[in-house]
Enzyme design. Sequence first.
Site, mmCIF file in Angstrom:
data_model
loop_
_atom_site.group_PDB
_atom_site.id
_atom_site.type_symbol
_atom_site.label_atom_id
_atom_site.label_comp_id
_atom_site.label_asym_id
_atom_site.label_seq_id
_atom_site.Cartn_x
_atom_site.Cartn_y
_atom_site.Cartn_z
ATOM 1 C CE1 TYR A 49 -0.235 10.128 -4.408
ATOM 2 C CE2 TYR A 49 1.802 11.397 -5.365
ATOM 3 C CZ TYR A 49 1.207 10.582 -4.328
ATOM 4 O OH TYR A 49 1.832 10.432 -3.308
ATOM 5 C CB SER A 86 4.004 13.395 -2.780
ATOM 6 O OG SER A 86 4.703 13.090 -3.753
HETATM 7 N N1 LIG Z 1 5.601 5.681 -1.790
HETATM 8 C C1 LIG Z 1 6.046 6.699 -2.370
HETATM 9 O O1 LIG Z 1 6.968 6.898 -3.185
HETATM 10 C C2 LIG Z 1 5.432 8.032 -1.629
HETATM 11 C C3 LIG Z 1 5.944 9.295 -1.983
HETATM 12 C C4 LIG Z 1 5.360 10.294 -1.789
HETATM 13 C C5 LIG Z 1 4.200 10.326 -0.920
HETATM 14 N N2 LIG Z 1 3.741 9.188 -0.323
HETATM 15 C C6 LIG Z 1 2.434 9.106 0.506
HETATM 16 O O2 LIG Z 1 2.790 8.582 1.548
HETATM 17 C C7 LIG Z 1 1.468 8.117 2.073
HETATM 18 C C8 LIG Z 1 1.590 6.539 2.530
HETATM 19 O O3 LIG Z 1 1.801 5.845 1.099
HETATM 20 P P1 LIG Z 1 2.612 4.452 1.035
HETATM 21 O O4 LIG Z 1 3.601 4.611 0.089
HETATM 22 O O5 LIG Z 1 3.047 4.003 2.479
HETATM 23 O O6 LIG Z 1 1.522 3.459 0.386
HETATM 24 P P2 LIG Z 1 0.739 2.032 0.845
HETATM 25 O O7 LIG Z 1 1.467 1.401 1.631
HETATM 26 O O8 LIG Z 1 0.084 1.708 -0.407
HETATM 27 O O9 LIG Z 1 -0.305 2.868 1.824
HETATM 28 C C9 LIG Z 1 -1.571 3.658 1.541
HETATM 29 C C10 LIG Z 1 -2.613 3.087 2.448
HETATM 30 O O10 LIG Z 1 -3.653 3.952 2.476
HETATM 31 C C11 LIG Z 1 -4.662 3.180 2.822
HETATM 32 N N3 LIG Z 1 -6.033 3.742 2.117
HETATM 33 C C12 LIG Z 1 -6.016 3.961 0.810
HETATM 34 N N4 LIG Z 1 -7.212 4.512 0.605
HETATM 35 C C13 LIG Z 1 -7.897 4.555 1.724
HETATM 36 C C14 LIG Z 1 -9.068 4.841 1.990
HETATM 37 N N5 LIG Z 1 -9.913 5.304 1.144
HETATM 38 N N6 LIG Z 1 -9.719 4.820 3.399
HETATM 39 C C15 LIG Z 1 -8.734 4.287 4.394
HETATM 40 N N7 LIG Z 1 -7.705 4.088 4.077
HETATM 41 C C16 LIG Z 1 -6.739 4.154 2.794
HETATM 42 C C17 LIG Z 1 -4.436 1.773 2.492
HETATM 43 O O11 LIG Z 1 -4.815 0.803 3.510
HETATM 44 P P3 LIG Z 1 -6.181 -0.106 3.068
HETATM 45 O O12 LIG Z 1 -6.181 -0.670 1.711
HETATM 46 O O13 LIG Z 1 -6.169 -0.995 4.098
HETATM 47 O O14 LIG Z 1 -7.448 0.980 3.188
HETATM 48 C C18 LIG Z 1 -3.031 1.730 2.054
HETATM 49 O O15 LIG Z 1 -2.445 0.751 3.329
HETATM 50 C C19 LIG Z 1 0.352 8.266 1.045
HETATM 51 O O16 LIG Z 1 -0.206 9.652 1.367
HETATM 52 C C20 LIG Z 1 1.313 8.827 -0.162
HETATM 53 O O17 LIG Z 1 0.695 9.554 -1.288
HETATM 54 C C21 LIG Z 1 4.095 8.050 -0.890
#
Ligand SMILES: NC(=O)c1ccc[n+]([C@@H]2O[C@H](COP(=O)([O-])OP(=O)(O)OC[C@H]3O[C@@H](n4cnc5c(N)ncnc54)[C@H](OP(=O)(O)O)[C@@H]3O)[C@@H](O)[C@H]2O)c1
Lengths: 443, 245
Positions: B151, B138
């Site tokens: 974070y 990120s």
């Molecule tokens: N959204 C943003 O603005 C943003 C910005 C920069 C980077 N990111 C990064 O992008 C990636 C994806 O995020 P997203 O925005 O798509 O969020 P999201 O839809 O909330 O996805 C995160 C997923 O991770 C899974 N997860 C969480 N903890 C886990 C664990 N202990 N074991 C296995 N699976 C786990 C969850 O699925 P389950 O609940 O089914 O396990 C959840 O669906 C992350 O690494 C996040 O840090 C996001």
Amino acid sequence: MTAARRIDSWGRVLHARQLPVPLAWRDVSLEALPDSSLLAHGLGRTYGDGCLNDGGALLLTRGLDRFIAFDSKTGILRCEAGVSLEEIIRLALPRGWFLPVTPGTKYVTVGGAIANDVHGKNHHRAGTFGRFVRAFELVRSDGRVECTPEKNADLFRATVGGLGLTGLVTWAEIQLKPVTSAIVEQEVTKFRSLDEFFALNQEADHKFEYTVAWIDGLATGRSLGRGHFISGNHAPADLAHPGKIRAKPLLRVPFDAPKWLLNPVTIRLFNTAYYHRQLRRVSRSTTSFDPFFYPLDLVGEWNRIYGTGGLFQYQCAVPPQSMREVIRALLVEIARSRQASFLAVLKTFGDLKSPGLMSFPRPGATLSLDFANRGEVTNALFERLDAMVEECGGALYPAKDARMSPARFRRFFPAWEEFARHLEPRFSSSFWRRVTDAKGARA
Amino acid sequence: MKRILVLGANSAIAQGAEREASRQGDALFLVARNEEHLAQVADDLRVRGASQVHTLAADLTDATRHEAILDAAEAALGSVDGALVAHGVLTDQPAAERDPEVLRRDFDVNFLSAASLLTHLANRFEARGSGALVVISSVAGDRGRQSNYAYGSAKAALSAFASGLRNRLAKSRVTVTTVKAGFVDTPMTAHVAKNALFASAGDLGRAIYRCFDKPRDVVYLPWFWRPIMGVVRAVPERLFKQMKL
Ligand SMILES: NC(=O)c1ccc[n+]([C@@H]2O[C@H](COP(=O)([O-])OP(=O)(O)OC[C@H]3O[C@@H](n4cnc5c(N)ncnc54)[C@H](OP(=O)(O)O)[C@@H]3O)[C@@H](O)[C@H]2O)c1
Ligand SMILES: Cc1cc2nc3c(=O)[nH]c(=O)nc-3n(C[C@H](O)[C@H](O)[C@H](O)COP(=O)(O)OP(=O)(O)OC[C@H]3O[C@@H](n4cnc5c(N)ncnc54)[C@H](O)[C@@H]3O)c2cc1C
């Protein structure tokens, strides 16, 4: 933290503040949601307040955009309710299937298409979207129910055309229709008067699957009701050329246009030029399905050309017995007001019964026109039009409405009392409170 | 046709990449905790054209299972051509300030579990001389800010880890791509008011999928975050610490 914020509908006339609640998975339960009144909100292509819930919460359904099953032999598609019609076309058209019914924009969700029981250019052959809905799941405060035309049939009938007020649709199963090609053979006929329109229409309904007419809403006198009659059939050609599906608009209106841009003079110039664009009386061509069904989708956020005041769309249906006289009278009134804009569409509805208690389409003719919001003068014109529609036993389309009176709503939709018995108690909308004269949403 | 393992497959961004992979007819092995959601994602990807979709429900903070997860993926797919590390949580900053346990727990998700998985994957890929690793980090990891450093520091660790791994594997045919994502409209940011800087999960996922075909070292998504973060990093600490960020 998120707070209530302004979310507009397509017409941008009414401003509502509501708490946005994005949904991501279909296993939602209402208990987990905010305490305030709730309403599903898809792509916000409703012109008025049907997709707004001032003071309450909006459940944003676009995160429910997963397909569940698609059988390319039968054309039966099951998908989540936030899937857009554009996404369905992208999936199904290359495999020989198309939407059985489609509105004039592909940027609407399946949930929105059900809630307004939308219609398209093939109403005379196919009826409304709801006729092709085989099943859906509804989430209500007392749990989840699966509805089909047979199972929980009352709730099915209340939800199709039910303006989102019976609960949250999480998924739906729809029957697509087989097509031979993504290409449409189109025929455009110039007509000089309303009588010519009705004559052409009668003939074309037998020959063409799709028919619609563009009308010059500013023409008067002998030219009253002149326009272009647009009809088409899917070409018998092969599927090797699936036609381009535009994922994003070709261009986008970048800001709100100034008020003076759309005035009777510029619109008259446009309409006259558009009418005479085609020199021959009849012109035949082949075109991709995209410009044929969705010409407006080429320009993103085109509603902004109406400026910050926003626009109204006036869409009414009038019964067959009196449609010729009433459409003429409406057009006379509109032309006299000099307020019409370039989007004026006339089409006849067929006899196929809409499956919803509250569905708008009914046999007869439907006229829809866009109007820039000029405040009181626009309202006064609408009042005069409403009176004519009411007198002939017609109705206004809730998906387009931002201002009809509660009394007229009840007359246009006599089933509303029966419908009200199926309302989900936690759901409400700005539209519903307006047409039932109710107080604000519990915040 | 590629065979791809997705860790955190229920993520909205990961689903964007999985959909693009499905359009190409790829075979997928999906891992996340919620089994019901995994099944819903798998159905969707099958309709969209994935040649195979396998799912495994696992909490990735349980590092003792990591080798078994990779074994299962290899067994199901035959072999794994690429892996996307996408799981993560947005740490509740005020909570982490009150209770460092929150910090430790989320570090486990955002950094330790990812680093452990990457280590196993890198060793296997290196041994056979091929494979593409794509890690979602990120922009928050580029500089610690008071509003989000719990974070951000985990993502900083992840970015540094990926950079080191890339360096280690540079002579092998194994690639490591660090995706520095900006704001994305997903369940992770559901509670945040959206502005023009937010990208859609679908757009991001498509761009991430491209990293399997055309590996890059560090990619900012959307691209405009590269100059923005250039500026953010350039501000002298003496001024930066006074800013309300
Ligand atoms: N959204 C943003 O603005 C943003 C910005 C920069 C980077 N990111 C990064 O992008 C990636 C994806 O995020 P997203 O925005 O798509 O969020 P999201 O839809 O909330 O996805 C995160 C997923 O991770 C899974 N997860 C969480 N903890 C886990 C664990 N202990 N074991 C296995 N699976 C786990 C969850 O699925 P389950 O609940 O089914 O396990 C959840 O669906 C992350 O690494 C996040 O840090 C996001
Ligand atoms: C350019 C343009 C052309 C159009 N042409 C036509 C046309 O030819 N024919 C026609 O019939 N209409 C037409 N419309 C209107 C449009 O089809 C309807 O307003 C449609 O309902 C919009 O769908 P949406 O996904 O944007 O829903 P929204 O506008 O967001 O919501 C509409 C209604 O659906 C409900 N709803 C949405 N999702 C769900 C859900 N998951 N569960 C329960 N309720 C839900 C909402 O509560 C609301 O009552 C047109 C609109 C535009 C902008």
